[in-house]
Scaffold this motif. Structure first.
Motif, PDB file in Angstrom:
ATOM      1  N   ASP A  76       3.258  -8.155  -0.688  1.00 18.87           N
ATOM      2  CA  ASP A  76       3.761  -8.931  -0.434  1.00 18.87           C
ATOM      3  C   ASP A  76       4.456 -10.673   1.050  1.00 18.87           C
ATOM      4  N   THR A  77       5.487  -8.926   1.050  1.00 17.14           N
ATOM      5  CA  THR A  77       6.642  -9.235   2.554  1.00 17.14           C
ATOM      6  C   THR A  77       6.227  -8.176   3.256  1.00 17.14           C
ATOM      7  N   TYR A  78       6.566  -8.539   4.629  1.00 20.53           N
ATOM      8  CA  TYR A  78       6.009  -7.801   5.614  1.00 20.53           C
ATOM      9  C   TYR A  78       7.402  -8.238   6.575  1.00 20.53           C
ATOM     10  N   GLN A 119      18.027   0.614  13.915  1.00 19.20           N
ATOM     11  CA  GLN A 119      17.096   0.360  12.507  1.00 19.20           C
ATOM     12  C   GLN A 119      16.088   1.374  12.024  1.00 19.20           C
ATOM     13  N   THR A 120      16.414   1.828  10.838  1.00 16.26           N
ATOM     14  CA  THR A 120      14.964   2.370  10.214  1.00 16.26           C
ATOM     15  C   THR A 120      14.599   1.470   8.964  1.00 16.26           C
ATOM     16  N   ALA A 121      13.485   2.016   8.538  1.00 14.06           N
ATOM     17  CA  ALA A 121      13.277   1.450   7.360  1.00 14.06           C
ATOM     18  C   ALA A 121      14.035   1.157   6.218  1.00 14.06           C
ATOM     19  N   TYR A 192      14.398   3.187  15.419  1.00 14.98           N
ATOM     20  CA  TYR A 192      14.360   1.212  16.786  1.00 14.98           C
ATOM     21  C   TYR A 192      15.254   1.236  17.257  1.00 14.98           C
ATOM     22  N   TYR A 193      14.750   1.109  18.945  1.00 19.60           N
ATOM     23  CA  TYR A 193      16.403   0.279  19.571  1.00 19.60           C
ATOM     24  C   TYR A 193      15.823  -0.761  19.968  1.00 19.60           C
TER      25      TYR A 193
END
Length: 236
Positions: A76-78, A119-121, A192-193
């Motif tokens: 339900d959340t992204y 960042q990563t997951a 991610y940068y």
């Protein structure tokens, strides 16, 4: 509608056609309801989902208004960790069904941040710009050829350095805990940068070294390789 399929073997010989006849009822799914929250330096999108309906997230920079699919609602959340800092965005959710699709209302988000994010997951590292005020941010381009590992691709991508910012480096102040986090995230093939100059793109860390800075922490010297391409496969 009639759909046909046949297969070809390794010798190049094809089978006969097999056909399937089906119909579509021209009625799309219900309009999805999108709620958007500012979750620290990320955008958090919440949607109420129905069974047997697929939902994708679409985003546009407010300067362009060209929407593109950036992800799928598996829950339900992204959380969108790929938006540039200091840049306005518009989001909407598209609900897909066999009969068609329906879009939600558009919601807006902007993160006014002076941070650098890696960042990563699973892991987020946010470094304040103030921590590097005495260590100027530097970048350099290279004319070497670089090979990138891209998840989901069978072959690596090779790109010549005529592209801007294929390789760039920076020096940042990090605390003891951040040193451990940066060391861990540097093991990833893909992170991610994002930074305060309206840049956000996938990278890998090629070189990482630390120098002790008095008792407060370390100077992290980081060299990034920009990933040339990111592919997203969406099943709807």
């Amino acid at each position: 509608y009639t759909v046909g399929i046949r297969y070809r073997n390794s010798s190049g010989l094809s089978s006969d056609w097999a056909y399937k006849v089906f119909s579509i009822t021209a009625a799309g799914p219900a309009k999805p309801t999108l709620t958007l929250y500012g979750d620290a330096e990320n955008a958090r999108l919440v949607v109420t989902r129905e069974s047997n309906i697929n939902y994708v997230i679409m985003r546009a920079e407010d300067e362009t208004r060209d929407f593109e699919i950036i992800g799928v609602f598996d829950a339900d959340t992204y959380i969108d960790k790929t938006a540039k800092f200091n840049t306005g965005y518009s989001y909407m959710v598209r609900a897909f069904a066999s009969a068609g699709y329906t879009d939600s209302d558009v919601a807006h988000f902007r993160c006014n941040s002076e941070k650098v994010a890696l960042q990563t997951a699973e892991l987020d590292i946010f470094l304040d710009k103030s921590e590097e005020e005495f260590f100027p941010y530097t970048e350099e381009a290279t004319r070497e050829m670089a090979t990138y590992k891209c998840p989901g691709r069978q072959y690596a991508i090779v790109e010549h350095s005529e592209s801007d910012e294929v390789v760039f480096s920076t020096s940042l102040f990090v605390t003891e805990k951040q040193k451990a986090d940066v060391t861990e995230i540097a093991k990833e093939d893909y992170i991610y940068y994002r930074d305060y100059s309206k840049r956000a793109f996938p990278v890998a860390i090629r070189r990482l070294s630390f120098s002790r800075f008095m008792k407060e922490g370390y100077i992290a010297n980081i060299e990034f390789i920009r990933i040339a391409e990111r592919e997203v496969v969406i099943n709807v």
